[in-house]
Every structure is written in structure tokens, then in C-alpha cells.
Write an enzyme that holds these catalytic residues in place. Structure first.
Site, PDB file in Angstrom:
ATOM      1  N   CYS A  73       0.856  -1.185   0.000  1.00 32.41           N
ATOM      2  CA  CYS A  73       0.000   0.000   0.000  1.00 32.41           C
ATOM      3  C   CYS A  73       0.898   1.243   0.000  1.00 32.41           C
ATOM      4  O   CYS A  73       2.058   1.177   0.417  1.00 32.41           O
ATOM      5  CB  CYS A  73      -0.898   0.003   1.239  1.00 32.41           C
ATOM      6  N   ASN A 174       0.697 -14.284  -9.688  1.00 34.07           N
ATOM      7  CA  ASN A 174       0.075 -15.362  -8.909  1.00 34.07           C
ATOM      8  C   ASN A 174      -1.076 -14.704  -8.169  1.00 34.07           C
ATOM      9  O   ASN A 174      -0.882 -13.691  -7.518  1.00 34.07           O
ATOM     10  CB  ASN A 174       1.034 -15.913  -7.861  1.00 34.07           C
ATOM     11  N   HIS A 187      -0.807  -7.505  -7.175  1.00 34.07           N
ATOM     12  CA  HIS A 187       0.564  -7.325  -7.659  1.00 34.07           C
ATOM     13  C   HIS A 187       1.018  -8.544  -8.442  1.00 34.07           C
ATOM     14  O   HIS A 187       0.438  -9.621  -8.320  1.00 34.07           O
ATOM     15  CB  HIS A 187       1.525  -7.098  -6.484  1.00 34.07           C
TER      16      HIS A 187
HETATM   17 ZN   LIG Z   1      -2.053  -3.147   0.240  1.00 36.07          ZN
END
Ligand SMILES: [Zn+2]
Length: 359
Positions: A73, A174, A187
């Protein structure tokens, strides 16, 4: 799109890909981190003629932290994260716990004999954050954002391909705790390997044998055959076709091919990149709709090796899930894990029908 480079507190590189041209990236990383000195190695498996990465420092990596401790984040006043910025579009940085990394020059490690070879795991591992929104997912991104991710992949492929010792660059995502994802923030990752991966080598061996026998390109012929029969085609566009492979290994598996031979993502034209963003989202959303469930999946970009067989390889995306029915997973058990022989419980033609109907 604007690209900005910076360094994290321990010396790792971070690269911002901003959709607005006026974004300035100058906030330093305030953390007090130990110097980044990973020491991965690779060992040669003489029985299988394959390299295996060894990175035992990875055992200490962050594992499913609570949402308010997410390192991907943006940073806030009281909590610095891996990204020293209050927001971002797409950002890429060196993995703190890499399986491959730039190593200091020096004498090579370990042993050399026919049976025992070990060397430094030279290469690079990067993390690609797709959005600052912790609760989002790739399939919820806008086509513009997917376009920015594609630009980031192309940029990193070009950059990492130029590093010494790197033989292959792999961009992948993944998704889902069932796949083994340790951070839930949307991500992906990029591995720059110091060797050719077994699957790539095997595909190139098949492509070479086919070319010697027929003077033709195996990937182009596979694509043409799928387009002709239409049995397994899921989505087709002007520049891309997505189909379930004839001998699919996974219950839900889709391959996405460009309509011309290209070695890698940097080679894509502007029109191909633009259509890829919409085709990618279309396929992923269909896959998620089939079981109406959170889909654990792997998205894998197959690119040509950096130095060899650039004209023999054929860029394509492989998307697959281990979900075989609602609430049920396919595990890699004895036949797959020990023998490498897959058994798929879903017929590829039935999977393609499910995916076409899910649109
Ligand atoms: Zn996050």
C-alpha cells in the site's frame, strides 16, 4: 505515461509508471533498513539437466500480513511501506527477498564436477504493483491501467534483458492464497533468470524439430488450427486470439496469442498493446465468472530467451486456474508432481464452451 526512478532506503531500485505526465516522485524512503545483500545460489540437477534456485533467506519474508500492515500500500504519515509515496498508478521495485539478484563480482561459489555444480543466483526479481487500491484485483482494473501495466512489463523486459548473465525474463501474476500468494494486494512479479527455464527449453526444442521437418512455425500453425476449428476459441480480436489449448493441463486454461510472431512484450505495436488490454480483461473476467467464486490463477508471459532463438520463440500469455469446480481445487498430486504427467478432469472443449458462455 511518465517513468521515474528512485532508490529505497536499502539501495533497491524503484520505478514509478505514472499515467499523468506532471507527477513528480521525490519523496525519500524514511525507513532505516539493513543494506540489501541477498545471496541466492543455483544448483544444477544433473539427473534432469535443470537448474534449481536456492534462496533460503526467503523463509523470513512477510507472510499474509493484516491489511493495515500491507507493505504494497502507499505510505502514510505514520506508516512507511515499500512505496515511499502517498499514491501511485503502477510501481515496480526490487524484491526484498529475491530468488535471483545482482551479486558482487568475485570468485564463483561452490563445486564444479559433472554431478555437482553450484553458482551465484545472478539475476533480478521485481514486484509490480498494479494499483494503490489494496482491495482491487487485476480483473477490476480499467483498460487504461492494464495498458500502463503492459508498458511497465515491456520496459522491465527491455531493461532486465540488458543485464549481464540474464537469459530469460518472466512477467507473471500469482493470484489467491490457494496459489501460495503471501500478500493480497494486487501485484505481480518479474523474474530475470540466469538460465533458460525447463518449459521454455522444451517448447523451443519442439519448435526447432517442427521447423526442421516442415519449414514452418509451430506456434503460428497451432494458432491457425485453433482459429480454423473454433472449438476451443474463447475470444478473438484483430490482433489477438484466446483459446483453450488442445491438450490443456488445467481445468481452466487459456492461451492468448498475438497474430504474428514476436519474441517479447517490447516488440508489440501500439495497436497490439491497446487490444491486448481489452482481450486480457475479457478472458480474465470470463474465467472468474465460470465458477462465480474468487479465482486462484496464474498469469504467465512466455517470452523468447534474451540471447538465443529469438526468431523461434513466440510471445504468448498462459492463464490458468487450479479451481476445478465451485469450492474445489485441483492439487498437483503424485502423477503431476512426481512424474510431470498431467491428468485434466475437464475436457478442453467443455472448458471453452463454459468460457464462451460466461461472456
Ligand atoms: Zn495493500
Amino acid at each position: 505515461m511518465k517513468k521515474s526512478l528512485a532508490r529505497l532506503a536499502d539501495g533497491r531500485e524503484i520505478v514509478y509508471f505514472d499515467e499523468s505526465g506532471d507527477t513528480v516522485r521525490s519523496t525519500p524512503d524514511p525507513r532505516d533498513l539493513p543494506a540489501f545483500r541477498p545471496s541466492p545460489t543455483v544448483r544444477y540437477d544433473a539427473l534432469l539437466d535443470e537448474w534449481v534456485g536456492l534462496a533460503d533467506h526467503r523463509q523470513d519474508r512477510t507472510y499474509l500480513p493484516p491489511d493495515d500492515q500491507c507493505p504494497l500500500c502507499p505510505s502514510t504519515a505514520g506508516r512507511p511501506t515499500e512505496i515511499p509515496a502517498t499514491s501511485y498508478d503502477v510501481v515496480v521495485f526490487e524484491n526484498r527477498f529475491p530468488a535471483f539478484a545482482a551479486l558482487p563480482a568475485g570468485p564463483e561459489l561452490g563445486e564444479y564436477s559433472d554431478l555437482r555444480r553450484q553458482r551465484g543466483g545472478t539475476g533480478r526479481c521485481e514486484v509490480v504493483c498494479f494499483t494503490a487500491d489494496h482491495d482491487s484485483s487485476f480483473s477490476a482494473l480499467t483498460p487504461q491501467r492494464v495498458g500502463t501495466v503492459i508498458e511497465a512489463w515491456a520496459d522491465r523486459t527491455r531493461t532486465l534483458s540488458a543485464l549481464p548473465h540474464v537469459e530469460q525474463v518472466f512477467c507473471f501474476e500469482n493470484r489467491g492464497a490457494e496459489i501460495g500468494v503471501t500478500l493480497s494486494h494486487p501485484h505481480g512479479q518479474i523474474y530475470a533468470y540466469p538460465f533458460l527455464t525447463p518449459r521454455t527449453r522444451q517448447m523451443l526444442t519442439a519448435a526447432r524439430a517442427y521447423r526442421e521437418r516442415t519449414w514452418r512455425d509451430i506456434f503460428a500453425d497451432v494458432l491457425a488450427a485453433e482459429q480454423r476449428s473454433e472449438d476451443r476459441v474463447v475470444v478473438s480480436g484483430e490482433h489477438w486470439t484466446a483459446f483453450v489449448p488442445y491438450a490443456a493441463r488445467w481445468p481452466l486454461e487459456v492461451h492468448v496469442y498475438p497474430h504474428r510472431q514476436l519474441p517479447d512484450l517490447p516488440s508489440l505495436s501500439g495497436a497490439e498493446r491497446a487490444e491486448l488490454a481489452t482481450v486480457y480483461l475479457d478472458v480474465l473476467r470470463r474465467m472468474e465468472a465460470v465458477f462465480d467464486d474468487t479465482l486462484p490463477y496464474i498469469a504467465a508471459w512466455h517470452q523468447a530467451p534474451v540471447r538465443i532463438d529469438r526468431d523461434l520463440a513466440y510471445l504468448h500469455l498462459q492463464l490458468f486456474s487450479i479451481r476445478r469446480a465451485k469450492g474445489k481445487l485441483k492439487y498437483l498430486a503424485g502423477s503431476e508432481s512426481a512424474m510431470g504427467a498431467f491428468v485434466n478432469d475437464v475436457s478442453p472443449e467443455a472448458a471453452a464452451r463454459l468460457l464462451r458462455d460466461a461472456g
